[in-house]
Motif scaffolding. Sequence first.
Motif, PDB file in Angstrom:
ATOM      1  N   GLU A  88      27.808  29.461 -55.868  1.00 47.37           N
ATOM      2  CA  GLU A  88      28.872  30.466 -55.878  1.00 47.37           C
ATOM      3  C   GLU A  88      28.451  31.603 -56.790  1.00 47.37           C
ATOM      4  N   ALA A  89      28.576  32.821 -56.277  1.00 43.87           N
ATOM      5  CA  ALA A  89      28.332  34.021 -57.071  1.00 43.87           C
ATOM      6  C   ALA A  89      29.674  34.663 -57.395  1.00 43.87           C
ATOM      7  N   GLU A  90      29.838  35.115 -58.650  1.00 44.59           N
ATOM      8  CA  GLU A  90      31.099  35.737 -59.062  1.00 44.59           C
ATOM      9  C   GLU A  90      30.788  37.024 -59.816  1.00 44.59           C
ATOM     10  N   ARG A  95      34.234  36.482 -55.302  1.00 46.10           N
ATOM     11  CA  ARG A  95      33.314  35.351 -55.181  1.00 46.10           C
ATOM     12  C   ARG A  95      32.674  35.301 -53.798  1.00 46.10           C
ATOM     13  N   ALA A  96      31.432  34.823 -53.762  1.00 52.27           N
ATOM     14  CA  ALA A  96      30.721  34.583 -52.509  1.00 52.27           C
ATOM     15  C   ALA A  96      30.037  33.226 -52.614  1.00 52.27           C
ATOM     16  N   THR A  97      30.031  32.494 -51.513  1.00 48.12           N
ATOM     17  CA  THR A  97      29.452  31.158 -51.473  1.00 48.12           C
ATOM     18  C   THR A  97      28.168  31.178 -50.651  1.00 48.12           C
ATOM     19  N   ALA A  98      27.221  30.314 -51.023  1.00 47.20           N
ATOM     20  CA  ALA A  98      25.946  30.285 -50.310  1.00 47.20           C
ATOM     21  C   ALA A  98      25.368  28.879 -50.282  1.00 47.20           C
ATOM     22  N   VAL A 192      25.290  48.089 -55.764  1.00 45.96           N
ATOM     23  CA  VAL A 192      24.528  46.843 -55.678  1.00 45.96           C
ATOM     24  C   VAL A 192      25.489  45.731 -55.275  1.00 45.96           C
ATOM     25  N   TYR A 193      25.011  44.851 -54.401  1.00 44.83           N
ATOM     26  CA  TYR A 193      25.853  43.771 -53.891  1.00 44.83           C
ATOM     27  C   TYR A 193      25.212  42.415 -54.121  1.00 44.83           C
ATOM     28  N   LEU A 194      26.066  41.412 -54.215  1.00 49.14           N
ATOM     29  CA  LEU A 194      25.657  40.010 -54.190  1.00 49.14           C
ATOM     30  C   LEU A 194      26.019  39.481 -52.806  1.00 49.14           C
ATOM     31  N   ILE A 195      25.045  38.912 -52.121  1.00 48.09           N
ATOM     32  CA  ILE A 195      25.239  38.520 -50.725  1.00 48.09           C
ATOM     33  C   ILE A 195      24.889  37.049 -50.563  1.00 48.09           C
ATOM     34  N   GLY A 196      25.852  36.272 -50.100  1.00 50.63           N
ATOM     35  CA  GLY A 196      25.635  34.852 -49.869  1.00 50.63           C
ATOM     36  C   GLY A 196      25.227  34.587 -48.433  1.00 50.63           C
ATOM     37  N   LYS A 201      29.595  39.045 -48.837  1.00 52.42           N
ATOM     38  CA  LYS A 201      29.153  40.151 -49.687  1.00 52.42           C
ATOM     39  C   LYS A 201      30.234  40.540 -50.685  1.00 52.42           C
ATOM     40  N   ILE A 202      29.843  40.661 -51.968  1.00 47.71           N
ATOM     41  CA  ILE A 202      30.735  41.180 -53.000  1.00 47.71           C
ATOM     42  C   ILE A 202      29.978  42.238 -53.798  1.00 47.71           C
TER      43      ILE A 202
END
Length: 293
Positions: A88-90, A95-98, A192-196, A201-202
């Motif tokens: 999980e990215a926060e 939050r995004a799950t991968a 910039v994004y965090l992508i699971g 995408k967050i």
Amino acid sequence: MKITEVETDSTTLAEVLVKHGIEVRKGAPVVAVYGRDRDILRALRVEERPVLGISPPGVDAKLAALELREVPLLAEFVFEIIDVIRLEAESGGQRATAINEVALLSAEPATFVRYSLYVDGAFVFNDMGDGCLISTPIGSTAYALSAGGAVINPRAHVVEVVPVNSALRKPPHVFPSDVVIELRDVKSRSDVYLIGDGVEKIKYRGVAVVRKVGTARLVTRVQNFQQAAGLPPSALLVKKIIEERGPLAASEIAALSGLSPRTVRYALERLRKAGLVKSIIDPTDPRRKVYMA
């Protein structure tokens, strides 16, 4: 383990399963997913029950335990369940799950990203490049591999941080799976994004935290080594050629092995039933199949 009942939302798959004696019902202990790797990943991100992936004919889905045309042999196969890491990215309350990886990437292609990596609160390195990946062992053969990461056994309890096109030539780093990874001081000319897993995408806001949040359960097929031991020498030769030179068409196997086309076809059928090779449609010539281990 043997599979006798599943839940699935695919009518195509349900019809084939029922036809061959597999009960399909809501609440079954196994969830069967018909589709590609992205469909199997979608189920693994949210499902607590074991997930059995079944791919359409000719589709090379690495997470699938079998193809649709192998369903008639399902009772002959032995399966096992692998616990795969769920990340999980926060950032900024989102939050995004991968299951494969969390990617830190710029919204604009070919735009540098600067960041600092911290693990359990301790500084590890600064870097700049196209971004970075936090990959699970399952994801180590996906995006992380193309970015220069190592292939990791899916049963390993680790995560891998892989810089993407690092201008400072930072190498991949492997950590125990229970660490808390932070990406701080991120700077870029664009958002910039965090992508699971390439889909969840967050937006990066201030700091990003990536951690393990449990495991998903992937059903995999156990190779039948007892059947392999009983294969004729021609089949063992074909198996060795495919492992060393595949993917190959049947005609190419015949040319390399010196076996007759009929013998090659028989060997391929024995190997397929033993779960030792699989076939896909040749992407360069859709009129023929190629075989791989």
